[in-house]
Design a protein around this motif. Sequence first.
Motif, PDB file in Angstrom:
ATOM      1  N   ASP A 233       2.933   6.137  19.394  1.00  0.00           N
ATOM      2  CA  ASP A 233       2.873   7.540  19.002  1.00  0.00           C
ATOM      3  C   ASP A 233       2.135   7.658  17.680  1.00  0.00           C
ATOM      4  OD1 ASP A 233       4.468   7.980  21.193  1.00  0.00           O
ATOM      5  OD2 ASP A 233       6.287   8.332  20.055  1.00  0.00           O
ATOM      6  N   CYS A 234       1.598   8.804  17.416  1.00  0.00           N
ATOM      7  CA  CYS A 234       0.933   9.084  16.150  1.00  0.00           C
ATOM      8  C   CYS A 234       1.853   9.980  15.327  1.00  0.00           C
ATOM      9  CB  CYS A 234      -0.400   9.779  16.387  1.00  0.00           C
ATOM     10  SG  CYS A 234      -1.244  10.260  14.876  1.00  0.00           S
ATOM     11  N   VAL A 235       2.295   9.483  14.201  1.00  0.00           N
ATOM     12  CA  VAL A 235       3.127  10.263  13.294  1.00  0.00           C
ATOM     13  C   VAL A 235       2.217  10.732  12.162  1.00  0.00           C
ATOM     14  CG1 VAL A 235       5.131  10.229  11.770  1.00  0.00           C
ATOM     15  CG2 VAL A 235       5.151   8.893  13.892  1.00  0.00           C
ATOM     16  N   PHE A 236       2.169  12.039  11.940  1.00  0.00           N
ATOM     17  CA  PHE A 236       1.252  12.567  10.931  1.00  0.00           C
ATOM     18  C   PHE A 236       1.851  13.766  10.217  1.00  0.00           C
ATOM     19  CE2 PHE A 236       0.486  14.693  14.880  1.00  0.00           C
ATOM     20  CZ  PHE A 236       0.141  15.996  14.564  1.00  0.00           C
ATOM     21  N   HIS A 237       1.351  14.000   9.014  1.00  0.00           N
ATOM     22  CA  HIS A 237       1.833  15.105   8.189  1.00  0.00           C
ATOM     23  C   HIS A 237       1.064  16.388   8.481  1.00  0.00           C
ATOM     24  CE1 HIS A 237       4.550  12.875   5.533  1.00  0.00           C
ATOM     25  NE2 HIS A 237       3.720  11.855   5.740  1.00  0.00           N
TER      26      HIS A 237
ATOM     27  N   GLY B 129      -3.357  14.548   7.489  1.00  0.00           N
ATOM     28  CA  GLY B 129      -2.602  14.302   8.710  1.00  0.00           C
ATOM     29  C   GLY B 129      -3.382  14.678   9.958  1.00  0.00           C
ATOM     30  N   LEU B 130      -4.074  15.826   9.900  1.00  0.00           N
ATOM     31  CA  LEU B 130      -4.870  16.250  11.050  1.00  0.00           C
ATOM     32  C   LEU B 130      -6.052  15.323  11.279  1.00  0.00           C
ATOM     33  CD1 LEU B 130      -4.732  20.115  10.599  1.00  0.00           C
ATOM     34  CD2 LEU B 130      -3.459  18.702  12.214  1.00  0.00           C
ATOM     35  N   MET B 131      -6.621  14.792  10.203  1.00  0.00           N
ATOM     36  CA  MET B 131      -7.703  13.820  10.346  1.00  0.00           C
ATOM     37  C   MET B 131      -7.169  12.543  10.997  1.00  0.00           C
ATOM     38  SD  MET B 131      -9.750  14.513   6.776  1.00  0.00           S
ATOM     39  CE  MET B 131     -10.755  13.058   6.924  1.00  0.00           C
ATOM     40  N   LYS B 132      -5.936  12.149  10.632  1.00  0.00           N
ATOM     41  CA  LYS B 132      -5.302  10.977  11.235  1.00  0.00           C
ATOM     42  C   LYS B 132      -5.103  11.203  12.734  1.00  0.00           C
ATOM     43  CE  LYS B 132      -1.138   8.139  10.990  1.00  0.00           C
ATOM     44  NZ  LYS B 132       0.160   7.927  10.311  1.00  0.00           N
ATOM     45  N   LEU B 133      -4.626  12.389  13.101  1.00  0.00           N
ATOM     46  CA  LEU B 133      -4.419  12.727  14.511  1.00  0.00           C
ATOM     47  C   LEU B 133      -5.741  12.683  15.281  1.00  0.00           C
ATOM     48  CD1 LEU B 133      -2.703  13.768  16.903  1.00  0.00           C
ATOM     49  CD2 LEU B 133      -3.153  16.081  16.058  1.00  0.00           C
ATOM     50  N   THR B 134      -6.778  13.251  14.710  1.00  0.00           N
ATOM     51  CA  THR B 134      -8.096  13.254  15.352  1.00  0.00           C
ATOM     52  C   THR B 134      -8.603  11.841  15.590  1.00  0.00           C
ATOM     53  OG1 THR B 134      -8.593  15.376  14.331  1.00  0.00           O
ATOM     54  CG2 THR B 134     -10.452  14.134  15.197  1.00  0.00           C
ATOM     55  N   ALA B 135      -8.465  10.994  14.585  1.00  0.00           N
ATOM     56  CA  ALA B 135      -8.911   9.596  14.713  1.00  0.00           C
ATOM     57  C   ALA B 135      -8.100   8.883  15.786  1.00  0.00           C
ATOM     58  CB  ALA B 135      -8.778   8.880  13.372  1.00  0.00           C
TER      59      ALA B 135
END
Length: 66
Positions: free
Chosen positions: A47-51, A56-62
């Motif tokens: 899973d991707c845990v992000f703020h 956080g949105l950049m982490k999700l996109t990556a």
Amino acid sequence: MKQKQKQKQRITRITEGTLVVGVDIAKKIHVARAVPWIFVVLAWHKDCVFHSDREGLMKLTAWMTE
């Protein structure tokens, strides 16, 4: 009734190359999970845990493009 029709249209667009990403949103930290077109959870994919911020949105996109 219109909402149900829109949902059916979206479902018919799903192909073998489709990856569905669901996000459990909270106030500060969110969790995303990827599910392939056959709707079997990808056990090998964490899973991707992000703020809830730009980073956080950049982490999700990556994560989604991996």
